[in-house]
Design a protein around this motif. Structure first.
Motif, short mmCIF file in Angstrom:
data_model
loop_
_atom_site.label_atom_id
_atom_site.label_comp_id
_atom_site.label_asym_id
_atom_site.label_seq_id
_atom_site.Cartn_x
_atom_site.Cartn_y
_atom_site.Cartn_z
N ASP A 158 0.83 -1.20 0.00
CA ASP A 158 0.00 0.00 0.00
C ASP A 158 0.87 1.26 0.00
O ASP A 158 0.57 2.24 -0.70
CB ASP A 158 -0.94 0.01 1.22
N ILE A 159 1.93 1.24 0.80
CA ILE A 159 2.84 2.38 0.86
C ILE A 159 3.53 2.59 -0.48
O ILE A 159 3.58 3.72 -1.01
CB ILE A 159 3.91 2.17 1.96
N MET A 160 4.05 1.51 -1.06
CA MET A 160 4.77 1.63 -2.32
C MET A 160 3.86 2.10 -3.45
O MET A 160 4.25 2.95 -4.27
CB MET A 160 5.41 0.29 -2.69
N LYS A 161 2.65 1.59 -3.50
CA LYS A 161 1.70 2.03 -4.53
C LYS A 161 1.41 3.52 -4.38
O LYS A 161 1.31 4.25 -5.38
CB LYS A 161 0.41 1.23 -4.43
N SER A 162 1.29 3.97 -3.14
CA SER A 162 1.00 5.39 -2.91
C SER A 162 2.16 6.28 -3.35
O SER A 162 1.94 7.39 -3.85
CB SER A 162 0.67 5.64 -1.43
N ILE A 163 3.39 5.78 -3.20
CA ILE A 163 4.56 6.55 -3.63
C ILE A 163 4.62 6.64 -5.14
O ILE A 163 4.86 7.71 -5.71
CB ILE A 163 5.85 5.92 -3.07
N TYR A 164 4.38 5.52 -5.81
CA TYR A 164 4.39 5.53 -7.28
C TYR A 164 3.25 6.39 -7.82
O TYR A 164 3.41 7.11 -8.81
CB TYR A 164 4.29 4.10 -7.82
#
Length: 225
Positions: A158-164
């Motif tokens: 979830d964190i990585m998707k939000s960064i991308y």
């Protein structure tokens, strides 16, 4: 260093700078010796002397921070919607709403749906002036979305998707859809020492301290103000 790694490093540095631009707000250096101007503020922060004792900022630094905070949040507090709106100004090419949500949750330590000036400077004091352990603990808390003391692959995804999403497709035009998941797998391969499917705070701190790139990134927090 490969071109890909160089590009990623530049983008990570850009993210850090934007993050701090948001944290610092539109700070002004004029009249920082004046006392807090509280006449139009709904939420009155604690006394400057008390905040100085509770944080690692000087009185002058707190005055500058307060002026910047009040400029963005005249009422003295910021709710999540306003937080997202302010943060989105620095990432017009992407959708920063989900990352801003996670960041807001990390600053809203009282879980009352708002971030006060006290919340702001307490978090900022850790990020900018804390020890390596302090900073890594704060980062772990950001990633531990349900606050159960460990990071799962779902939380990190979830964190990585939000960064991308925040950086936008124009930033990473050739980025594959499965890139966030690959990043998460790499993260867990490195940090999940006992292979139980979750990363504990002890594993997180130990792994980060052994990672030269992560330790170098910690230096971005130094001498910001």
């Amino acid at each position: 260093m490969s071109q890909c790694r160089k590009r990623c490093k530049r983008q990570l540095t850009k993210v850090a700078r934007y993050f701090y631009r948001f944290l610092m707000g539109t700070l002004t250096q004029d009249s920082v010796e004046d006392d807090f101007e509280l006449s139009t503020v709904c939420h009155r922060p604690e006394s400057m002397d008390k905040l100085q004792e509770q944080t690692k900022f000087t009185k002058k630094e707190l005055q500058v921070l307060y002026r910047g905070f009040k400029n963005e949040c005249p009422s003295g507090v910021v709710n999540e919607e306003n937080f997202k709106n302010i943060y989105s100004q620095f990432f017009p090419q992407g959708d920063s709403s989900m990352y801003a949500h996670f960041l807001f949750e990390a600053f809203d330590t009282n879980k009352n749906g708002s971030v006060s000036f006290e919340d702001f400077v307490f978090g900022l004091s850790i990020i900018l002036r804390g020890t390596i352990n302090d900073r890594l603990n704060w980062a772990f808390n950001l990633y531990d979305l349900n606050k159960d003391g460990c990071i799962t692959k779902e939380e990190m995804l979830d964190i990585m998707k939000s960064i991308y999403d925040m950086m936008g497709k124009y930033t990473y035009p050739t980025m594959q859809d499965d890139a966030p998941r690959e990043h998460v797998e790499s993260f867990f391969q490195k940090m999940d020492r006992n292979k139980d499917g979750v990363v504990t705070i002890e594993e997180f701190i130990e792994s980060c301290k052994k990672d030269e790139n992560i330790m170098q990134s910690m230096q971005l927090f130094d001498n910001v103000i």
